[in-house]
Scaffold this motif. Structure first.
Motif, PDB file in Angstrom:
ATOM      1  N   GLY B  28      26.445 -33.936  15.206  1.00 14.17           N
ATOM      2  CA  GLY B  28      25.917 -32.891  14.336  1.00 14.17           C
ATOM      3  C   GLY B  28      26.657 -31.574  14.457  1.00 14.17           C
ATOM      4  N   SER B  29      27.828 -31.593  15.097  1.00 13.94           N
ATOM      5  CA  SER B  29      28.588 -30.360  15.250  1.00 13.94           C
ATOM      6  C   SER B  29      29.006 -29.836  13.885  1.00 13.94           C
ATOM      7  CB  SER B  29      29.820 -30.617  16.116  1.00 13.94           C
ATOM      8  OG  SER B  29      30.749 -29.571  15.947  1.00 13.94           O
ATOM      9  N   LYS B  30      28.789 -28.540  13.690  1.00 14.17           N
ATOM     10  CA  LYS B  30      29.158 -27.940  12.404  1.00 14.17           C
ATOM     11  C   LYS B  30      30.510 -27.229  12.514  1.00 14.17           C
ATOM     12  CE  LYS B  30      25.586 -28.780   9.683  1.00 14.17           C
ATOM     13  NZ  LYS B  30      25.446 -30.109  10.348  1.00 14.17           N
ATOM     14  N   SER B  31      30.997 -27.080  13.751  1.00 11.69           N
ATOM     15  CA  SER B  31      32.245 -26.357  13.948  1.00 11.69           C
ATOM     16  C   SER B  31      33.400 -27.119  13.295  1.00 11.69           C
ATOM     17  CB  SER B  31      32.514 -26.184  15.440  1.00 11.69           C
ATOM     18  OG  SER B  31      33.859 -25.813  15.628  1.00 11.69           O
TER      19      SER B  31
ATOM     20  N   VAL C  84      40.816 -16.907  12.719  1.00 13.24           N
ATOM     21  CA  VAL C  84      39.900 -16.209  11.815  1.00 13.24           C
ATOM     22  C   VAL C  84      38.579 -16.978  11.704  1.00 13.24           C
ATOM     23  CG1 VAL C  84      39.520 -15.515   9.411  1.00 13.24           C
ATOM     24  CG2 VAL C  84      41.707 -15.040  10.508  1.00 13.24           C
ATOM     25  N   VAL C  85      38.671 -18.302  11.620  1.00 11.38           N
ATOM     26  CA  VAL C  85      37.457 -19.118  11.517  1.00 11.38           C
ATOM     27  C   VAL C  85      36.567 -18.902  12.733  1.00 11.38           C
ATOM     28  CG1 VAL C  85      36.602 -21.490  11.544  1.00 11.38           C
ATOM     29  CG2 VAL C  85      38.444 -20.861   9.997  1.00 11.38           C
ATOM     30  N   SER C  86      37.200 -18.782  13.930  1.00 10.62           N
ATOM     31  CA  SER C  86      36.402 -18.652  15.144  1.00 10.62           C
ATOM     32  C   SER C  86      36.016 -17.212  15.440  1.00 10.62           C
ATOM     33  CB  SER C  86      37.183 -19.209  16.331  1.00 10.62           C
ATOM     34  OG  SER C  86      38.281 -18.365  16.599  1.00 10.62           O
ATOM     35  N   GLY C  87      36.542 -16.262  14.677  1.00 13.64           N
ATOM     36  CA  GLY C  87      36.168 -14.871  14.892  1.00 13.64           C
ATOM     37  C   GLY C  87      37.046 -14.140  15.889  1.00 13.64           C
ATOM     38  N   SER C 232      36.599 -15.121   7.212  1.00 11.57           N
ATOM     39  CA  SER C 232      35.747 -16.303   7.353  1.00 11.57           C
ATOM     40  C   SER C 232      34.473 -16.116   6.545  1.00 11.57           C
ATOM     41  CB  SER C 232      35.405 -16.527   8.827  1.00 11.57           C
ATOM     42  OG  SER C 232      34.605 -15.469   9.300  1.00 11.57           O
ATOM     43  N   GLN C 233      33.907 -17.227   6.103  1.00 12.93           N
ATOM     44  CA  GLN C 233      32.628 -17.175   5.385  1.00 12.93           C
ATOM     45  C   GLN C 233      31.568 -16.513   6.249  1.00 12.93           C
ATOM     46  OE1 GLN C 233      32.162 -17.901   2.356  1.00 12.93           O
ATOM     47  NE2 GLN C 233      33.607 -19.479   1.695  1.00 12.93           N
ATOM     48  N   GLN C 234      31.698 -16.721   7.548  1.00  8.24           N
ATOM     49  CA  GLN C 234      30.702 -16.172   8.454  1.00  8.24           C
ATOM     50  C   GLN C 234      30.696 -14.645   8.413  1.00  8.24           C
ATOM     51  OE1 GLN C 234      31.276 -17.274  12.520  1.00  8.24           O
ATOM     52  NE2 GLN C 234      29.320 -16.415  13.172  1.00  8.24           N
ATOM     53  N   LEU C 235      31.903 -14.052   8.530  1.00  9.57           N
ATOM     54  CA  LEU C 235      31.988 -12.601   8.504  1.00  9.57           C
ATOM     55  C   LEU C 235      31.531 -12.074   7.143  1.00  9.57           C
ATOM     56  CD1 LEU C 235      33.085 -10.258  10.400  1.00  9.57           C
ATOM     57  CD2 LEU C 235      35.028 -10.198   8.855  1.00  9.57           C
TER      58      LEU C 235
END
Lengths: 268, 259, 320
Positions: B28-31, C84-87, C232-235
């Motif tokens: 279930g990892s979303k990373s 960038v994805v990981s921040g 990133s979508q997160q940011l």
């Protein structure tokens, strides 16, 4: 090999001097080849131009900062890898069951290249230096571990019998039997790991960036077509390797003074 | 029989435990860069087909064997020479240390000029990485030969090739074997690095192409293949080592059973 | 894998103290700095294309938007997207093809500002397809030849294939090998390849050897958008305001850079080691303030044609 083992020290026998001659001869070769047109000077400049670019670098504060940064990352990674490699190597190597149980896992993990781990290393940490360190430790840990694993099993049967007849306890056996046998292997492991760690530090800086190290400067020099400075920075990497070797050789002479390999050359 | 079963259990125990742990830890990892193990295993059969083995894995293996063989051969020959001659060693050691510390990726332009973009360059890259552990270990092994045995050889006037074969190489062989084992995995790594340059096929090329194309589960499946390759080659290596070093293992085993 | 994590963990715990004591790189999160400005790290490549962001920083366009910018250089894009994805970085610089392929694989990223464009003049662009052999005069002649591309299955080989196709040739007959920009001249000099595709500053230095140009990005499409800044979508979800301010500052920087080529040439010498005279001789890319929807769609269609994308990229969604 045919000369008597008693060291004959003449003027031309000084190892440091001979080593310098070796390096100078190589430098001279790389000066001549591009000048003679054997190698294109545009892509491989003659030594003199690399040296002058190196001297230019010496004059820049940011260069020394980069050297400091690279050496810090490298030493940190190397120390972690060496300590972890020695400790795990001795533990795994002394227990046959553990050795058998870990063998396939070790062989599986060892050939995984850092380029494949790059995204993972970047994702796992928020600071670039840690991503680079992960790559450095991962790559340089295995040489130490493998050397130690083999070293531990190389114990001389007679010595072991002797230790057993004298009823040396576990700790003393480790101290007086296992450790001395393993040490030459460990020293080679450290020398191997030192250069692997350095290569990985610089490659990591080159690919990941963000730590202002030599690798980052190489990346800039490459994309600016300043070929001599790029080679100057590569020379710096090589010089760090030579210094690391001098240091490990010194250490070797201290801790392995009794070993035939060392004893022969540096009579006590 | 039960001993063999116990051995198999020991051999497979840790990998199974690790895989199971990984399976549940990653479920279930979303990373994006750490997909569930389930996904990786699912893409495996479709990714590593027979056609891909022929087009990518086989050429890589050919380069690997050639490069590794050359690295071991050169490493032993040079190692014996350097280890046996003190002054030669003093002369070349700093230079070798210098060359060892140079990151292979920066040598690309020189390699292109000297060896081109084809297989010779890729084999050269493997040799340039794989030679060091063999060389270093051989040098140390030759340096560390037993003094008493050396004197014995001299007393009996054993010299030349006979001395090399029956004494020097034999005395150094445990350490040479360590070097050759180290070189095996390093050669696989260098095989991947070499395929980053001017490559159009190969195992390493495929893995890096997956990474660039953001096909992360496929990339991890490639990492699996690299790891499995390492395990298989190390098994083969152990078989060869048992033959080459049978006398050595015999001595050590006799000692163990005699305890 | 687990072992990796374990070692990673080991590395972190062992280093937590040491590295933070060194203190150089630790404050990586986009936390407000003491002055109230958002600290932002941007992953860039040390090339001419990113001059506007350096210029904008020097001009204070980012400070004005309350963005405290620090620029981190990496050799190529390999590490920038995961960073960038990981921040690790808040923004990054990437070519548009990588971003489109990433989107098709559901990488959580979004372009937020234009990067750079080809010029309007196909013969005078910041990029160039160069040949040494005088028998090769047009892209069609590359059939059966080997061309150096900085990465395979990406923007450069896709562009070259398009040029060959437009010239009436069969792009599947062109062979590509991967060689990094800095190493391309050596490969062509040694006749290991028959054509190379380079960008500045390599273009000027290669042309000085008398090599002939038979194509460029601009020949694919005038003002072709080559790269973009992305986040990133997160940011984007957490700090939409910061992203908006970054985009605004970037837009101002791009417009300024495009209007002041001399300052671009000057700033390039500060973050690379390109000499002033080489910088003066370079052809600069165009820095459009906004993203170029038309050329993005053109590129997306080319990628579909080459089989790198299954369906055209949703450029409207990926590029604002």
């Amino acid at each position: 090999m045919t000369t008597p083992r008693v060291a004959r020290r003449r003027a031309g026998d000084n190892p440091a001097l001979l080593g310098l001659v070796g390096i100078l001869a190589f430098a001279a070769l790389l000066e001549v080849l591009p000048r003679a047109g054997v190698l294109p000077a545009e892509y491989l400049p003659p030594t003199s131009r690399i040296v002058s670019a190196l001297l230019d670098e010496f004059g820049r504060g940011s260069f020394w900062q980069a050297v400091g940064g690279t050496i810090t990352t490298w030493l940190l990674g190397l120390v972690i890898a060496v300590v972890a490699g020695i400790v795990l190597g001795i533990v795994i190597g002394s227990v046959p069951a553990l050795r058998l149980a870990t063998a396939s896992t070790v062989e599986f993990l060892r050939p995984i290249p850092s380029v494949a781990l790059l995204p993972l290393a970047v994702v796992l940490f928020s600071a670039p230096i840690r991503s680079i360190l992960l790559l450095v430790v991962y790559a340089s840990f295995w040489p130490v571990l493998i050397q130690v694993l083999h070293g531990v099993t190389d114990i001389d049967p007679v010595a072991r019998e002797t230790a057993l007849s004298y009823r040396l306890d576990r700790w003393r056996r480790a101290r007086y039997l296992v450790w001395p046998t393993t040490l030459p292997y460990v020293m080679t492991g450290i020398r191997l790991a030192a250069s692997v760690a350095l290569v990985l530090t610089i490659t990591g800086e080159l690919l990941i960036g963000g730590t202002k190290g030599i690798g980052e400067r190489i990346a800039v020099a490459q994309s600016s077509i300043t070929v001599p400075s790029m080679y100057a920075l590569i020379v710096v990497s090589g010089l760090i390797g030579v210094l690391a070797n001098v240091a490990t050789r010194r250490a070797e002479r201290l801790v392995l003074a009794w070993h035939p390999a060392v004893r022969r050359e540096f009579p006590l | 029989m039960s001993r063999a079963l116990g051995r198999a259990g020991l051999l497979l125990g840790l990998p199974v435990i690790l895989l199971v742990t990984w399976w549940f830890a990653s479920a279930g990892s979303k990373s994006f860069y750490q997909p569930p193990l389930e996904t990786i295993i699912k893409v495996f059969p479709a990714t590593w087909t027979a056609a891909r083995f022929r087009s990518d894995v086989l050429p890589s293996l050919g380069r690997l064997f050639l490069g590794y063989g050359l690295a071991v051969l050169l490493g032993i020959v040079l190692g014996v020479l350097i280890g046996a001659h003190r002054r030669l060693r003093a002369l070349v050691e700093p230079l070798l240390e210098f060359l060892r510390a140079i990151p292979p990726p920066v040598l690309v332009p020189i390699l292109i000029l000297v060896a081109g973009l084809g297989d010779p360059t890729k084999v050269l890259v493997i040799v340039s990485g794989g030679i060091w552990p063999v060389l270093l270990n051989t040098v140390e092994g030759v340096r560390g030969v037993d003094q008493v045995l050396a004197d014995t050889c001299r007393t009996y006037r054993i010299c030349g090739w006979l001395r090399m074969r029956t004494f020097i190489l034999r005395a150094a062989s445990p350490q040479i074997v360590v070097g050759a084992r180290q070189a095996l995995s390093i050669s696989i790594i260098m095989m991947v690095i070499g395929e980053l340059l001017g490559a159009t096929n190969g195992l390493g090329y495929t893995v890096v192409q997956f990474q660039r194309g953001f096909e992360i589960p496929e990339m991890w499946s490639g990492v699996f293949v690299l790891g499995l390759l390492g395990v298989l080659l190390s098994l083969a290596f152990t078989l060869v080592e048992r033959r080459v070093l049978s006398w050595y293992h015999g001595v050590r085993a006799a000692e163990r059973s005699g305890r | 894998m687990l072992r990796t994590r374990f070692i990673a963990l080991l590395a972190v715990t062992a280093l937590a103290a040491t590295t933070s004591a060194c203190g150089s790189d630790d404050s990586s999160d986009a936390a407000p700095a003491t002055g109230g400005a958002d600290k932002v790290k941007v992953g860039v490549i040390p090339i001419v294309d990113v001059a506007p962001i350096y210029l904008g920083k020097a001009k204070g366009f980012f400070t004005k938007q309350n963005v405290d910018l620090s620029l981190e250089q990496a050799q190529g894009g390999a590490a920038i997207v995961p960073a960038v994805v990981s921040g690790q970085y808040q923004f990054g610089f990437s070519n548009v093809v990588s971003l489109m392929i990433g989107q098709s694989k559901n990488v959580p990223i979004k372009a937020v500002a234009n990067g750079n464009n080809a010029t309007a003049d196909a013969a005078k662009d910041f990029s160039g397809l160069l040949v040494k052999d005088s028998a090769i005069t047009r892209p069609k002649d590359l059939e059966g030849k080997t061309v150096a591309s900085n990465t395979l299955k990406n923007i450069v080989d896709t562009s070259v294939k398009d040029l060959v196709r437009k010239d009436g040739g069969d792009p599947s007959k062109v062979k590509f090998v991967e060689i990094a920009f800095p190493d391309m001249a050596a490969a062509l000099d040694a006749n290991r390849v028959q054509a190379i595709f380079v960008v500045e500053p390599f273009l000027t230095s290669a042309k000085a050897k008398g090599w002939k140009q038979i194509g460029s990005f601009a020949a694919v499409s005038p003002s072709l958008q080559v790269a973009a800044y992305f986040t990133s979508q997160q940011l984007l979800g957490e700090k939409a305001d910061l992203v908006k301010r970054f985009s605004a500052a970037m837009k101002e920087s791009l417009a300024y850079a495009d209007a002041h080529p001399d300052e671009v040439r000057q700033i390039v010498t500060t973050y690379t080691t390109i000499k002033a005279e080489a910088a003066a001789a370079m052809t600069l890319p165009k820095f459009a303030p906004d993203m170029d929807k038309t050329s993005l769609d053109t590129m997306s269609n080319l990628l579909v044609q080459e089989g790198l994308l299954a369906a055209p990229a949703d450029t409207a969604k990926l590029f604002q």
